[in-house]
Motif scaffolding. Structure first.
Motif: not given
Length: 495
Positions: A390-394
Motif C-alpha cells: 500500500y502506497g509503495v508498489l502498484r
C-alpha cells in the motif's frame, strides 16, 4: 480471454487459489482449539461423550488440514511465478516472514500431528493432550505470521528502499505494523465463529434426522455457546478495525461506504443499499440512515471522513465490489448474533434441541462463516488496490511478464484441478458430517487382527459411504440402528 488483460487474469488466478486456500486454515484453526477443549473436558470428567466427539472431529480436522497444506503450496509458488517483480522488490521482507511461519508453526504442527492423529492408544493421556494443544498453538502461530505478512502489505512500515528493493530497517515495526493486531484478532475470531457454525449445523442436521443422542446434543450446545459469546466480540473487533482502516487506508474505507464527497457541515449517512458508479462518481439508488455513518466511523454525531473524490482516480479501489462484499460480511455477522441470541432464548425454555425452525436456521447458517471470511478477504484485498504494497508498489508493477493466453490456460487448469481435488475432499468431509459421531471403544481401537472389528485410525477410513439407506425405518441412514445410540454417555448423562 473475455477482453481481460494479463494483469486481470493474474489477479483472478491468485484470488481463485487464495479463496480456496483460506477456507481450510480457517476451519482447522477453529477445529484444533475445539479438539483441545474436548480432550481437556474428557480428562476432567471422563465422560464418553467427549471421546466420541473428539474422534469424530479429529478425522474431519485431518482431511481439512491436508487440503489446507496442498492449497497453501500452490499459493507459495504463485507468488514467484505470477508476481515475480513483487518478490524481487519486497522479497527481503516477505521472504523471511513467511519462512518464520514454516520454521515455527509448520514444524510444530508436523511434529505433533502424528501423535494427535494416531497416538490415542500409543501414548499416555497427558502426552496426547499436549500434542493436541501443540497442534492448536501451531495453527495460531501460523495465522500470526501470515497475518503479519499480509498486514504489512496493507500498512507497511519498518522498511527502507535501497536501489530498486525494499530492505528491512526495523523487524519489530514490520511485524507489529499498525493494522496487524486488529486483523489478527479479526481473523482468529472469524475462524472460531466459522467452526462453531459448522459444528452447530452438523448437530442440527443430526437432530433434524431424529438422531437425538448426548453427543449430538453436546455438539450443538457447545457450538451455540461459542456463537453467543464470540459473534458480538467480533462486531466490537470489527469496529476497532474500521477505525484503524479509516486512519491508515482512507480510500478503502470510502469505497466500503460508497462515500464520494462531504457536504460542508453535514454528517455522513450510513448507506444500507446503493450501486456505486465509478465512472459517474456517485452511488446510485442510495438508501441511507442519516448521521449513522458519522456515528459509527468517527464516533461523533456530525463527524466527516474523506470521500473517494478526494483521491486521484487511479488510486481508487473498485467501490462497487468492496461496498457489497463488506455488506455481505456485516449482514452475515448480524445473523450470527441473532442465531446466538435465539439459542439462548430457547435454552432457557428447554427447547433448544427440539425447535425445528431453529435447527433449520442453524443448518442453513452452517456455511455462513466461510462466506463471511471470503467476503472479508475480498473487501481487504480489492480495497487495497491499486497497490500490492500500500502506497509503495502498484499491482501493475508487481506482476510477472506473462501473456494473457498463458495465464488463461493455467487459470482454466486450476479450476479443473481444484474442482476435482478439493471438490472430492469437500464431498468426503460432508459425508463424514452426515454420518455423525460414533461410539469410540478403546478395545476396538487396539484390535484389528484377522476377523476382528476395529475403528481405523486412518482419516480416509472414517466415512462409511455405503450406509445411505434407511432399512430399519428409524429415520436415519444407519440400517443397524447404531447412529441413534452409539454415542450415549457411559454414565447416562445427556448434553
Amino acid at each position: 480471454m473475455f477482453g481481460l488483460s494479463a494483469l486481470d487474469l493474474a489477479r483472478i488466478q491468485f484470488a481463485f487459489t487464495m479463496s480456496f486456500h483460506i477456507l481450510f486454515p480457517a476451519v482447522t484453526i477453529g477445529l484444533a482449539s475445539y479438539l483441545a477443549v474436548l480432550e481437556l473436558s474428557w480428562l476432567r470428567t471422563r465422560r464418553q461423550v467427549y471421546v466420541d466427539l473428539y474422534h469424530f472431529w479429529l478425522k474431519i480436522f485431518a482431511v481439512m488440514f491436508g487440503m489446507g497444506v496442498v492449497s497453501g503450496i500452490v499459493m507459495a509458488y504463485q507468488i514467484g511465478t505470477n508476481w515475480s517483480y513483487m518478490s524481487e522488490f519486497a522479497g527481503s521482507i516477505m521472504g523471511p516472514v513467511l519462512a518464520y511461519e514454516v520454521l515455527t508453526a509448520f514444524f510444530l504442527e508436523a511434529g505433533f500431528l502424528g501423535v494427535m492423529l494416531f497416538g490415542w492408544t500409543r501414548v499416555g493421556p497427558g502426552l496426547h493432550f499436549l500434542a493436541t494443544c501443540m497442534v492448536a498453538v501451531g495453527t495460531l502461530i501460523s495465522a500470526t505470521w501470515i497475518l503479519a505478512a499480509n498486514s504489512w502489505m496493507q500498512t507497511p512500515q519498518g522498511y527502507a528502499i535501497e536501489g530498486n528493493r525494499m530492505v528491512p530497517a526495523d523487524w519489530l515495526a514490520i511485524v507489529f505494523n499498525p493494522s496487524f493486531p486488529y486483523r489478527l484478532m479479526h481473523m482468529v475470531v472469524a475462524a472460531y465463529l466459522t467452526t462453531a457454525l459448522i459444528v452447530g449445523a452438523t448437530g442440527a442436521w443430526q437432530l433434524l434426522r431424529k438422531r437425538d443422542n448426548p453427543a449430538v446434543r453436546k455438539m450443538l450446545s457447545m457450538a451455540m455457546w461459542m456463537i453467543l459469546l464470540v459473534a458480538p466480540i467480533q462486531a466490537v473487533i470489527g469496529d476497532f478495525h474500521g477505525l484503524n482502516t479509516l486512519e491508515h487506508q482512507p480510500a478503502k474505507l470510502a469505497a466500503m461506504e460508497g462515500h464520494w464527497q462531504n457536504e460542508p457541515g453535514e454528517a455522513v449517512p450510513l448507506l444500507l443499499f446503493g450501486i456505486p458508479d465509478m465512472e459517474a462518481e456517485k452511488t446510485r439508488y442510495a438508501v441511507g440512515v442519516p448521521h449513522l455513518g458519522s456515528l459509527i466511523l468517527t464516533h461523533s454525531w456530525n463527524g466527516q471522513f474523506r470521500g473517494l473524490k478526494e483521491f486521484p482516480r487511479e488510486e481508487r479501489p473498485n467501490s462497487l465490489i468492496v461496498f457489497w462484499s463488506f455488506r455481505l460480511m456485516v449482514g452475515l455477522g448480524l445473523l450470527m448474533i441473532a442465531l446466538g441470541a435465539w439459542s439462548l432464548l430457547l435454552r432457557r425454555r428447554g427447547r433448544i434441541f427440539t425447535t425445528r425452525p431453529f435447527l433449520r436456521a442453524a443448518l442453513w447458517m452452517g456455511p455462513a462463516g466461510l462466506v463471511a471470511i471470503l467476503a472479508g478477504w475480498v473487501t481487504t484485498e480489492v480495497g487495497r488496490q491499486p497497490w500490492v504494497v500500500y502506497g509503495v508498489l502498484r499491482t501493475a508493477d508487481a506482476v510477472s511478464p506473462h501473456g494473457a493466453g498463458a495465464l488463461a490456460l493455467t487459470l482454466g487448469l486450476f479450476v479443473i484441478a481444484y474442482f476435482f481435488v478439493f471438490g472430492a475432499g469437500t464431498v468426503y468431509v460432508l459425508r463424514m458430517m452426515k454420518k455423525g459421531p460414533q461410539a469410540f471403544e478403546l478395545h476396538r481401537a487396539t484390535a484389528g487382527g484377522p476377523g476382528e472389528g476395529r475403528t481405523p485410525m486412518r482419516p480416509l477410513s472414517a466415512a462409511d459411504v455405503g450406509n445411505d439407506d434407511d432399512s430399519d425405518g428409524d429415520g436415519d441412514d444407519n440400517p443397524d440402528g447404531i447412529g441413534r445410540g452409539a454415542a450415549l454417555d457411559r454414565d447416562g448423562k445427556g448434553g
